[in-house]
Design an enzyme around this catalytic site. Structure first.
Site, PDB file in Angstrom:
ATOM      1  N   PRO A  80     -30.723  22.618  57.838  1.00 18.98           N
ATOM      2  CA  PRO A  80     -31.836  22.587  58.792  1.00 18.98           C
ATOM      3  C   PRO A  80     -31.336  22.795  60.221  1.00 18.98           C
ATOM      4  CG  PRO A  80     -31.241  20.359  58.133  1.00 18.98           C
ATOM      5  CD  PRO A  80     -30.413  21.288  57.294  1.00 18.98           C
ATOM      6  N   THR A 158     -32.497  12.775  58.033  1.00 19.56           N
ATOM      7  CA  THR A 158     -31.264  12.871  58.821  1.00 19.56           C
ATOM      8  C   THR A 158     -30.909  11.493  59.362  1.00 19.56           C
ATOM      9  OG1 THR A 158     -31.703  15.157  59.366  1.00 19.56           O
ATOM     10  CG2 THR A 158     -30.166  13.998  60.796  1.00 19.56           C
ATOM     11  N   LYS A 220     -28.963  12.841  54.868  1.00 15.27           N
ATOM     12  CA  LYS A 220     -28.047  13.801  55.528  1.00 15.27           C
ATOM     13  C   LYS A 220     -27.324  13.144  56.692  1.00 15.27           C
ATOM     14  CE  LYS A 220     -28.053  18.299  57.887  1.00 15.27           C
ATOM     15  NZ  LYS A 220     -27.911  18.018  59.302  1.00 15.27           N
ATOM     16  N   SER A 242     -21.947  15.187  56.271  1.00 15.31           N
ATOM     17  CA  SER A 242     -22.163  16.035  57.453  1.00 15.31           C
ATOM     18  C   SER A 242     -21.942  15.246  58.718  1.00 15.31           C
ATOM     19  CB  SER A 242     -23.619  16.535  57.425  1.00 15.31           C
ATOM     20  OG  SER A 242     -23.974  17.177  58.641  1.00 15.31           O
ATOM     21  N   HIS A 244     -23.246  16.831  61.420  1.00 18.21           N
ATOM     22  CA  HIS A 244     -24.243  17.552  62.223  1.00 18.21           C
ATOM     23  C   HIS A 244     -23.587  18.728  62.962  1.00 18.21           C
ATOM     24  CE1 HIS A 244     -28.502  16.339  63.505  1.00 18.21           C
ATOM     25  NE2 HIS A 244     -28.337  17.476  64.155  1.00 18.21           N
ATOM     26  N   ARG A 247     -22.218  17.887  66.450  1.00 17.47           N
ATOM     27  CA  ARG A 247     -23.170  17.788  67.567  1.00 17.47           C
ATOM     28  C   ARG A 247     -23.585  16.355  67.859  1.00 17.47           C
ATOM     29  NH1 ARG A 247     -25.609  22.859  68.533  1.00 17.47           N
ATOM     30  NH2 ARG A 247     -27.761  22.175  68.795  1.00 17.47           N
ATOM     31  N   GLY A 276     -20.778  21.829  57.670  1.00 15.08           N
ATOM     32  CA  GLY A 276     -19.894  21.694  58.833  1.00 15.08           C
ATOM     33  C   GLY A 276     -18.723  22.639  58.729  1.00 15.08           C
ATOM     34  N   GLY A 277     -18.807  23.766  59.431  1.00 17.52           N
ATOM     35  CA  GLY A 277     -17.667  24.676  59.512  1.00 17.52           C
ATOM     36  C   GLY A 277     -17.462  25.604  58.334  1.00 17.52           C
ATOM     37  N   ARG A 279     -17.416  28.847  56.841  1.00 17.66           N
ATOM     38  CA  ARG A 279     -17.460  30.212  57.391  1.00 17.66           C
ATOM     39  C   ARG A 279     -16.922  31.270  56.431  1.00 17.66           C
ATOM     40  NH1 ARG A 279     -20.146  27.415  59.953  1.00 17.66           N
ATOM     41  NH2 ARG A 279     -20.005  26.887  62.161  1.00 17.66           N
TER      42      ARG A 279
HETATM   43  C1  LIG Z   1     -28.897  24.720  66.733  1.00 16.74           C
HETATM   44  C2  LIG Z   1     -28.780  23.637  65.700  1.00 16.74           C
HETATM   45  C3  LIG Z   1     -29.879  22.828  65.431  1.00 16.74           C
HETATM   46  C4  LIG Z   1     -29.794  21.825  64.464  1.00 16.74           C
HETATM   47  N1  LIG Z   1     -30.891  21.071  64.203  1.00 16.74           N
HETATM   48  C5  LIG Z   1     -30.830  20.135  63.224  1.00 16.74           C
HETATM   49  C6  LIG Z   1     -31.987  19.378  62.879  1.00 16.74           C
HETATM   50  O1  LIG Z   1     -33.074  19.565  63.446  1.00 16.74           O
HETATM   51  N2  LIG Z   1     -31.863  18.451  61.892  1.00 16.74           N
HETATM   52  C7  LIG Z   1     -30.682  18.229  61.249  1.00 16.74           C
HETATM   53  O2  LIG Z   1     -30.609  17.390  60.363  1.00 16.74           O
HETATM   54  N3  LIG Z   1     -29.580  18.948  61.545  1.00 16.74           N
HETATM   55  C8  LIG Z   1     -29.638  19.888  62.507  1.00 16.74           C
HETATM   56  N4  LIG Z   1     -28.505  20.613  62.811  1.00 16.74           N
HETATM   57  C9  LIG Z   1     -27.265  20.403  62.029  1.00 16.74           C
HETATM   58  C10 LIG Z   1     -27.214  21.324  60.826  1.00 16.74           C
HETATM   59  O3  LIG Z   1     -28.178  20.953  59.862  1.00 16.74           O
HETATM   60  C11 LIG Z   1     -25.860  21.290  60.125  1.00 16.74           C
HETATM   61  O4  LIG Z   1     -25.527  19.945  59.841  1.00 16.74           O
HETATM   62  C12 LIG Z   1     -24.728  21.933  60.921  1.00 16.74           C
HETATM   63  O5  LIG Z   1     -25.202  23.024  61.687  1.00 16.74           O
HETATM   64  C13 LIG Z   1     -23.656  22.411  59.959  1.00 16.74           C
HETATM   65  O6  LIG Z   1     -22.554  22.882  60.648  1.00 16.74           O
HETATM   66  P1  LIG Z   1     -22.284  24.455  60.917  1.00 16.74           P
HETATM   67  O7  LIG Z   1     -23.216  24.865  62.009  1.00 16.74           O
HETATM   68  O8  LIG Z   1     -20.853  24.436  61.338  1.00 16.74           O
HETATM   69  O9  LIG Z   1     -22.509  25.210  59.626  1.00 16.74           O
HETATM   70  C14 LIG Z   1     -28.564  21.614  63.784  1.00 16.74           C
HETATM   71  C15 LIG Z   1     -27.477  22.438  64.050  1.00 16.74           C
HETATM   72  C16 LIG Z   1     -27.561  23.431  64.995  1.00 16.74           C
HETATM   73  C17 LIG Z   1     -26.367  24.306  65.242  1.00 16.74           C
END
Ligand SMILES: Cc1cc2nc3c(=O)[nH]c(=O)nc-3n(C[C@H](O)[C@H](O)[C@H](O)COP(=O)(O)O)c2cc1C
Length: 351
Positions: A80, A158, A220, A242, A244, A247, A276-277, A279
């Site tokens: 998401p 989440t 999550k 995760s 996130h 973030r 997470g990561g 690629r």
């Molecule tokens: C721009 C952005 C917005 C995101 N928004 C949400 C969110 O609304 N809810 C949530 O559970 N995770 C959110 N995430 C986290 C992602 O679900 C996911 O855990 C994460 O992007 C995985 O890592 P990756 O970007 O390295 O693949 C967000 C991530 C990004 C980059």
């Protein structure tokens, strides 16, 4: 170095900034604070070495997987994220179409630009809805009912966001862009327009959610065996290991390094996913070897959407699928069931 046509996800990452407003790039590429966890998510994969077997019959590779009872073509799901309409006009509808064409599943976020009904109308594979909680349970319950009516297969709560991590790279520019509206929340009074600033979730909320819905619940943002044990005690159907995408809490453990203790603790009582990561196809392979049932990808789908709308997102998904297929052949593991911990050697943690 030319990045066109893109050959891998890193090429999409390099091409993406030119296709979006700088404030949007700052937001999606940011990690919290110093970005330590975001960087470690990648580095940790590099520390894991593969132990390929040779002379296995790899004439036919089968990547098909099942998540919460639903078939997908490869053990990959779209995490998401938002806001997709800042990247291409159709927003999450384009993403859901790409997931369907690829035979994969998607988790829509509660603040998605398109409504869950619009997304469900085009989804052909598993569609789950991620939830942040509203301060008022009735509002959350209303969204849960909409997800049920739309045919979502699971709710993804989440757990790692009682507050939002400081994405400093984005703080300076976030007001320079007119962010598209969150479709699920349209029409709500402005004070509650963003559930994103909503109520921090607690274990009690998880119990409440389980009691008000018939949908399976996926938690999550789990990074410890302790929390995984509490989650399975509460009958969650799945756990997303995760941080996130780095973030939230900077300095939190890389998700792939947290995976083994959670897999051991859960012992098959819930499905375990990892994000997470991720690629490369080899990253997917490593996550599966360490016990994940499937992985989720976040930012790479956003890069694809920006560069080529739905077709770009589809290309990203297909690339990762092809890479996993090739990696399984080269590792001598033709079926997902052949992928186990003997495939990896985890080096001591350093630098
Ligand atoms: C721009 C952005 C917005 C995101 N928004 C949400 C969110 O609304 N809810 C949530 O559970 N995770 C959110 N995430 C986290 C992602 O679900 C996911 O855990 C994460 O992007 C995985 O890592 P990756 O970007 O390295 O693949 C967000 C991530 C990004 C980059």
């Amino acid at each position: 170095m030319s990045r066109e046509p893109p050959l891998n996800l890193a090429d999409y990452e390099a091409l993406a900034p030119a296709h979006m407003h700088p404030a949007v790039w700052d937001f999606i590429s940011a990690g919290a604070d110093d970005g330590v966890t975001m960087t470690q998510n990648r580095r940790a994969f590099e520390r894991i070495a593969l132990r390929p077997r040779v002379l296995a019959d790899v004439g036919r590779i089968d990547t098909r997987a099942i998540v919460l009872g639903a078939a997908i073509s490869s053990p990959i799901l779209i995490a998401p994220t938002g806001p997709h309409a800042a990247l291409c006009p159709e927003g999450e509808v384009a993403t859901a179409e790409a997931a369907g064409k690829s035979g994969l599943g998607m988790v829509a976020n509660s603040g998605s630009n398109r409504t869950i009904e619009d997304i469900a109308a085009v989804a052909t594979g598993p569609l789950w809805l991620q939830l942040y909680l509203f301060p008022e349970r009735e509002r959350t319950h209303a969204l849960v009912r909409r997800a049920e009516a739309a045919g979502c297969g699971a709710l993804v709560l989440t757990a790692d966001s009682p507050r939002f991590g400081r994405k400093e790279q984005s703080l300076r520019t976030e007001n320079e862009f007119d962010w598209p509206e969150a479709g699920n929340l349209a029409g709500l009074p402005p004070a509650t327009k963003r559930p994103i600033r909503g109520a921090p979730a607690t274990w009690e909320d998880l119990d409440w959610l389980r009691d008000v819905t018939r949908l399976p619940i996926v938690l999550k943002g789990v990074l410890t065996a302790e929390d995984a044990a509490m989650a399975v005690d509460r009958q969650v159907a799945g756990i997303v290991v995760s941080n996130h995408g780095g973030r939230q809490l900077d300095g939190a453990i890389a998700s792939i390094e947290a995976l083994p203790e959670i897999v051991a603790e859960v012992g098959g009582r819930a499905e375990i996913y990892l994000d997470g990561g991720i690629r490369r196809g080899t990253d997917v392979l490593k996550a599966l070897a360490l016990g994940a049932r499937a992985v989720m990808i976040g930012r790479p789908v956003l890069w694809g959407l920006a560069v080529g709308a739905g077709a770009g997102a589809l290309d990203v998904l297909e690339m990762l699928k092809r890479e996993l297929e090739l990696a399984m052949a080269l590792a001598g593991r033709p079926r997902l069931a052949d992928i186990d911990a003997s495939l990896v050697r985890t080096a001591p943690i350093q630098g």
